[in-house]
Enzyme design. Structure first.
Site, short mmCIF file in Angstrom:
data_model
loop_
_atom_site.label_atom_id
_atom_site.label_comp_id
_atom_site.label_asym_id
_atom_site.label_seq_id
_atom_site.Cartn_x
_atom_site.Cartn_y
_atom_site.Cartn_z
N ALA A 182 -8.82 2.28 11.53
CA ALA A 182 -9.41 3.51 10.98
C ALA A 182 -8.95 3.64 9.53
CB ALA A 182 -9.03 4.73 11.82
N LEU A 183 -9.23 2.60 8.79
CA LEU A 183 -8.64 2.46 7.46
C LEU A 183 -9.21 3.45 6.44
CD1 LEU A 183 -8.51 -1.45 7.27
CD2 LEU A 183 -6.77 0.13 8.11
N HIS A 184 -8.34 3.82 5.50
CA HIS A 184 -8.74 4.71 4.40
C HIS A 184 -8.12 4.15 3.12
CE1 HIS A 184 -4.70 6.20 4.89
NE2 HIS A 184 -4.96 6.56 6.14
N SER A 218 -4.97 10.20 6.01
CA SER A 218 -4.47 9.81 7.33
C SER A 218 -5.67 9.51 8.22
CB SER A 218 -3.67 10.97 7.93
OG SER A 218 -3.51 10.77 9.31
N ASP A 228 4.96 7.74 5.76
CA ASP A 228 5.76 7.67 6.99
C ASP A 228 7.20 7.35 6.59
OD1 ASP A 228 3.60 7.77 9.26
OD2 ASP A 228 2.79 6.52 7.67
N GLY A 274 -5.56 4.93 1.56
CA GLY A 274 -4.10 4.76 1.62
C GLY A 274 -3.77 3.35 2.07
N HIS A 275 -4.40 2.91 3.17
CA HIS A 275 -4.18 1.54 3.66
C HIS A 275 -4.62 0.54 2.59
CE1 HIS A 275 -5.04 3.72 7.60
NE2 HIS A 275 -3.87 3.15 7.87
N VAL A 295 -1.27 8.03 -0.93
CA VAL A 295 -2.60 8.24 -1.52
C VAL A 295 -3.18 9.50 -0.90
CG1 VAL A 295 -4.91 7.26 -1.78
CG2 VAL A 295 -2.90 5.77 -1.91
N ARG A 297 -5.87 10.27 11.15
CA ARG A 297 -6.05 11.45 11.99
C ARG A 297 -6.90 12.53 11.30
NH1 ARG A 297 -0.95 9.68 13.48
NH2 ARG A 297 -0.76 9.32 15.72
P1 AMP Z 1 -1.13 3.48 10.24
O1 AMP Z 1 -2.43 2.77 10.35
O2 AMP Z 1 -1.24 4.97 10.26
O3 AMP Z 1 -0.08 2.94 11.18
O4 AMP Z 1 -0.58 3.15 8.77
C1 AMP Z 1 -0.41 1.83 8.33
C2 AMP Z 1 0.35 1.86 7.03
O5 AMP Z 1 -0.39 2.60 6.05
C3 AMP Z 1 1.73 2.55 7.15
O6 AMP Z 1 2.68 1.83 6.40
C4 AMP Z 1 1.47 3.91 6.56
O7 AMP Z 1 2.63 4.51 6.02
C5 AMP Z 1 0.47 3.57 5.46
N1 AMP Z 1 -0.29 4.77 5.08
C6 AMP Z 1 -0.91 5.64 5.91
N2 AMP Z 1 -1.45 6.66 5.19
C7 AMP Z 1 -1.16 6.42 3.89
C8 AMP Z 1 -1.42 7.11 2.67
N3 AMP Z 1 -2.09 8.26 2.64
N4 AMP Z 1 -0.96 6.58 1.52
C9 AMP Z 1 -0.26 5.40 1.54
N5 AMP Z 1 0.03 4.70 2.65
C10 AMP Z 1 -0.42 5.20 3.82
#
Ligand code: AMP
Length: 283
Positions: free
Chosen positions: A33-35, A186, A151, A37-38, A177, A188
């Site tokens: 569910a990439l955005h 996020s 995180d 930030g990823h 981001v 979520r």
């Molecule tokens: P997740 O898919 O939520 O497990 O996140 C994967 C990676 O992306 C983790 O290292 C998170 O900290 C990072 N991440 C999630 N949201 C953001 C964001 N808004 N900005 C930067 N990194 C993010």
């Protein structure tokens, strides 16, 4: 861009690149569910390494709440399109059975880090995170791994795990981001209603208001109480915790000292969706 589902195929493919072809490997573990930030982590890795690997796996072990796991957004085709565009070379898309086959878990001393802040409200969460990241590090064996500052506690625990497990991997921390409104991106957020999405922007707005007010000598509890009270005034929102701590050790900070770096971290419920955010402050 290559997509591999199988654990042993991934190991063989990456071993060849690392050892025979002498390529540097950057790795970003995600739950999909990439955005943006990823994608910022992917872009950082593409800049720094020959090969960028991204895993997409919704890790059941790290969900303390069954309905959060069941409702976690999944959209592989969209994720693959975004990763391809960002310059990713390999996407690892494993199944839970394959990745955890014959793996009991990584037993480590968290030194209490798994019981405070996020850990207090999400029992078992950090053991689940450590298990999957340990297993992914074994499989991918990257030179560098990229994690988001959003995180903050996960980052501190992954650094500790990497040290305790003797992985020769550099952990790179990347900035948060945000949406235009300031809301931390996020996966979520996709589950927020339009009104909740709008209201959730107040989390970062309040962090900024507090950051601008804070001064050396201040008692941090007072500022946390202000955050909690202001969030409570917004429809459908409730703060779960607010804490000031040292960004490395995560030891809580009760008074602002001169020449110190502090991270202010919050978790907020927006209806049934739990969001986290933080801000780093330097005095
Ligand atoms: P997740 O898919 O939520 O497990 O996140 C994967 C990676 O992306 C983790 O290292 C998170 O900290 C990072 N991440 C999630 N949201 C953001 C964001 N808004 N900005 C930067 N990194 C993010």
């Amino acid at each position: 861009m290559k997509v591999i589902h199988n654990v042993s195929d991934t190991q063989i493919y990456l071993r060849e690149l690392r050892i025979t072809s002498n390529k540097t490997i950057g790795f970003i573990p995600t739950m999909g569910a990439l955005h943006d930030g990823h994608i910022s982590l992917v872009e950082q890795s593409v800049k720094n390494n020959d090969i960028t690997v991204v895993s997409v796996f919704v890790n059941p072990r790290q969900f303390n709440d069954k309905s959060d796991f069941e409702n976690y957004p999944v959209n592989h085709q969209r994720d693959l399109d975004l990763l391809d565009k960002a310059g990713c070379n390999l996407v690892f898309l494993p199944s839970a059975d394959d990745i955890y086959k014959n793996f009991v878990g990584f037993n480590m001393d968290f030194n209490g880090l798994d019981k405070i802040y996020e850990g207090e409200f999400r029992p078992g969460h950090f053991q689940g995170v450590v298990d999957i990241v340990y297993r992914l590090f074994e499989i991918v064996n990257p030179h560098k791994a990229y994690f988001g500052q959003k995180d903050f506690q996960q980052l501190a625990i992954i650094k500790l795990m990497t040290k305790l497990a003797n992985f020769d991997i550099e952990i790179v921390s990347c900035p948060i981001v945000r949406e235009k409104s300031g809301l931390a991106m996020s996966s979520r957020n996709l589950r927020l209603s339009q009104e909740q999405f709008k209201n959730a922007a107040n989390i970062y707005k309040l962090l900024i208001v507090i950051a601008n007010k804070l001064k050396v000598g201040d008692d941090t509890d007072k500022h946390c109480q202000y955050f909690i009270d202001e969030i409570e005034k917004i429809s459908d929102m409730k703060a779960e915790y607010c804490v000031f701590c040292n960004p490395e050790s995560l030891v809580s900070v009760k008074k602002i000292n001169k020449n110190s770096e502090i991270i202010m971290c919050v978790a907020v419920w927006c209806g049934k969706i739990r969001l986290i955010d933080n801000i780093i402050l330097v005095f």
